[in-house]
Write a protein that holds these residues in place. Sequence first.
Motif, short mmCIF file in Angstrom:
data_model
loop_
_atom_site.label_atom_id
_atom_site.label_comp_id
_atom_site.label_asym_id
_atom_site.label_seq_id
_atom_site.Cartn_x
_atom_site.Cartn_y
_atom_site.Cartn_z
N MET A 54 26.58 30.20 0.66
CA MET A 54 27.80 30.54 1.40
C MET A 54 28.58 31.64 0.69
SD MET A 54 27.55 28.97 4.18
CE MET A 54 28.96 29.89 4.77
N ALA A 55 28.49 31.71 -0.65
CA ALA A 55 29.12 32.83 -1.38
C ALA A 55 28.46 34.15 -0.98
CB ALA A 55 29.02 32.59 -2.88
N CYS A 56 27.12 34.15 -0.90
CA CYS A 56 26.41 35.36 -0.45
C CYS A 56 26.80 35.72 0.98
CB CYS A 56 24.89 35.14 -0.53
SG CYS A 56 24.21 35.17 -2.20
N THR A 57 26.94 34.70 1.83
CA THR A 57 27.35 34.94 3.21
C THR A 57 28.74 35.56 3.26
OG1 THR A 57 26.00 33.06 3.97
CG2 THR A 57 27.74 33.83 5.45
N ALA A 58 29.65 35.04 2.42
CA ALA A 58 31.01 35.59 2.38
C ALA A 58 31.00 37.05 1.95
CB ALA A 58 31.88 34.76 1.42
N ILE A 59 30.20 37.37 0.94
CA ILE A 59 30.11 38.76 0.47
C ILE A 59 29.50 39.65 1.54
CG2 ILE A 59 29.03 40.28 -1.24
CD1 ILE A 59 29.16 37.87 -3.21
N ALA A 60 28.45 39.13 2.22
CA ALA A 60 27.79 39.92 3.27
C ALA A 60 28.75 40.20 4.42
CB ALA A 60 26.56 39.18 3.77
N MET A 112 30.07 43.73 5.79
CA MET A 112 29.96 44.17 7.18
C MET A 112 31.32 44.60 7.74
SD MET A 112 27.15 41.31 8.35
CE MET A 112 27.48 41.42 10.09
N SER A 113 32.40 44.11 7.14
CA SER A 113 33.73 44.55 7.58
C SER A 113 34.01 45.99 7.18
CB SER A 113 34.82 43.64 6.99
OG SER A 113 35.03 43.91 5.61
N THR A 114 33.19 46.56 6.29
CA THR A 114 33.39 47.94 5.84
C THR A 114 32.54 48.93 6.63
OG1 THR A 114 31.65 47.85 4.14
CG2 THR A 114 33.85 47.08 3.51
N TRP A 126 23.62 44.75 3.68
CA TRP A 126 24.48 43.64 4.10
C TRP A 126 23.73 42.66 4.98
CZ3 TRP A 126 27.70 43.77 0.60
CH2 TRP A 126 28.40 44.91 0.22
N PHE A 127 22.86 43.14 5.86
CA PHE A 127 22.08 42.24 6.70
C PHE A 127 21.12 41.40 5.84
CE2 PHE A 127 22.40 45.48 10.44
CZ PHE A 127 23.72 45.10 10.62
N GLY A 128 20.48 42.04 4.87
CA GLY A 128 19.58 41.30 3.99
C GLY A 128 20.31 40.25 3.17
N LEU A 129 21.50 40.59 2.66
CA LEU A 129 22.29 39.63 1.89
C LEU A 129 22.72 38.46 2.76
CD1 LEU A 129 23.57 39.03 -0.87
CD2 LEU A 129 25.61 40.28 -0.10
N LEU A 130 23.01 38.74 4.03
CA LEU A 130 23.38 37.66 4.95
C LEU A 130 22.20 36.71 5.14
CD1 LEU A 130 25.44 36.45 6.91
CD2 LEU A 130 24.58 37.99 8.67
N GLY A 131 20.99 37.23 5.32
CA GLY A 131 19.81 36.38 5.44
C GLY A 131 19.57 35.56 4.19
N VAL A 178 37.63 37.61 8.80
CA VAL A 178 37.91 36.21 9.11
C VAL A 178 36.65 35.36 8.87
CG1 VAL A 178 38.50 34.57 10.95
CG2 VAL A 178 39.73 36.74 10.76
N ALA A 179 35.49 35.87 9.30
CA ALA A 179 34.23 35.16 9.07
C ALA A 179 33.96 35.01 7.58
CB ALA A 179 33.08 35.91 9.74
N SER A 180 34.30 36.03 6.79
CA SER A 180 34.15 35.95 5.35
C SER A 180 35.04 34.86 4.77
CB SER A 180 34.48 37.31 4.72
OG SER A 180 34.33 37.26 3.31
N GLY A 181 36.27 34.77 5.29
CA GLY A 181 37.18 33.72 4.84
C GLY A 181 36.65 32.33 5.17
N VAL A 182 36.07 32.18 6.36
CA VAL A 182 35.46 30.90 6.74
C VAL A 182 34.33 30.55 5.78
CG1 VAL A 182 34.07 29.75 8.52
CG2 VAL A 182 36.09 31.08 9.17
N ALA A 183 33.54 31.55 5.39
CA ALA A 183 32.44 31.31 4.45
C ALA A 183 32.96 30.89 3.08
CB ALA A 183 31.57 32.56 4.33
#
Length: 536
Positions: free
Chosen positions: A358-364, A368-370, A383-388, A506-511
């Motif tokens: 979930m930390a990796c998801t938050a960073i990804a 993606m917000s940038t 960013w897509f790879g880090l999300l996966g 917001v999605a990053s905050g949820v993560a």
Amino acid sequence: MTSQTTVDKANRVPEPDPVPAPAKGLRGHPWLTLFSVAIGVMMVALDGTIVAIANPAIQKDLGASFADVQWITNGYFLALAVTLITAGKLGDRFGHRQTFLIGVVGFAAASGAIGLSHSIAFVVTFRVFQGLFGALLMPAALGLLRATFPAEKLNMAIGIWGMVIGASTAGGPILGGVLVEHVSWQSVFFINVPVGVLALVLGLVILLDHRAKNAPRSFDIPGILLLSGAMFCLVWALIKAPAWGWGDGLTWTFLAAAVLCFVVFALWETRVAEPLIPLGLFRSVPLSAGVVLMVLMAIAFMGGLFFVTFYLQNVHGMSPIDSGLHLLPLTGMMIVASPLAGAMITKVGPRIPLAGGMACTAIAMYGMSTLEAGTGSGIMSVWFGLLGLGLAPVMVGATEVIVGNAPMELSGVAGGLQQAAMQIGGSLGTAVLGAVMASKVDNDLAGNWADAKLPPLSSSQLDQASEAVQVGAAPVPPGTPAAIAEKITGVAHDTFISGMSLACLVASGVAVVAVLVAMLTKRGANADAAAGAAHI
């Protein structure tokens, strides 16, 4: 039976079921069982995203309205979400093998019927049937894995199972684009027929039914009705909120009805001898944390991914196939990382891999917000790879936490809980992050339009332009001079990206919140009591 007895029954670690003899030949072989259920699960996961690519062709061919086309997706997800837990209970009661095979046959038949349909009403109707049969299939697959694999191999199996779901979900747009572009929209559904036949044949030959000694013998009909009503009202409100508005009375009426049904359901479950969901399950903090984690993961993943497809196709101008190919780093990383995550969870337990994922998801999601209109494929791929990489351990670990912390006789219900949590999270993510996007676009568009010195818009024109910009489209009227069209496109894309950026934050905050929830998880207390002692 008193409510305390019911709670104690749900909380206890059940006596191990008789250990089956080592699998001889095909029947009951653990890895062949995994392969067999993966074929069926792939159909359901694929249909969650593949149809989105076919919708424009369906709309044109059948003369459907935009609202009709929305129901092609909404009807499927609504039926799936409402019936998953009840379907899991059916598997616990009648056996997961039979439930899985019925789901496979029904799903393939409904798919073929859609391909033969000549009206949008039939397409939507059979999509609902797809969702109902898919709900039978998914929890039964997890129940079969739980019953077949020994505890030390279960995480690896769930890792591969999660890999199939992730790869199918992310690969849907690619396959859908190829089929629609080079064959027909009907082929998107017809392809499930031979896949379903293969899954049926493999299931008949390979799958071995196993029932826990304490399997339920009756049905909690009022509980089924109350839970189905609650899930329907909740998911319906989330689906319709973008159109109705979050402040609309209808939205709040359905949300209030959902809460009321959930409360009455909880009260009823404490009074029935064999409840649909023994509430004592949720006395397990790890199991409850696993359910919450699945919801939060789906909010961040499905909600964020919803905007990325519009970003790739409408801002970057990619075709559906190209946009799907740009998501390959996400798919590929999930394929590679899921079985590795399963092995890691087996060795060190789920807590650290889940929190790290979930930390990796938050960073990804922060990365993606940038993203900007001119961002290159290389940066997107990072960013897509880090999300996966972040999603893989969560898909595996949260599933193991939920199913492994439930008694063996409730493995189907636990599988239904896991899938229902993911469906609700996906709907919630799309609805809430969509509201964030809409609010940001509404706030920024008029100012950005004026700053670009474009001709002023009336209130109704601004509303229409805002709806287009929310999906990354430029509201350029026909016959607009090239210079003005270029300015409108620039304003539209900049405004869309500002909205997508906020939604991803917001999605990053949820993560980040999910990282904290992950710290409450632990290895399933009942995993070792599973019957899955077939020797590999």
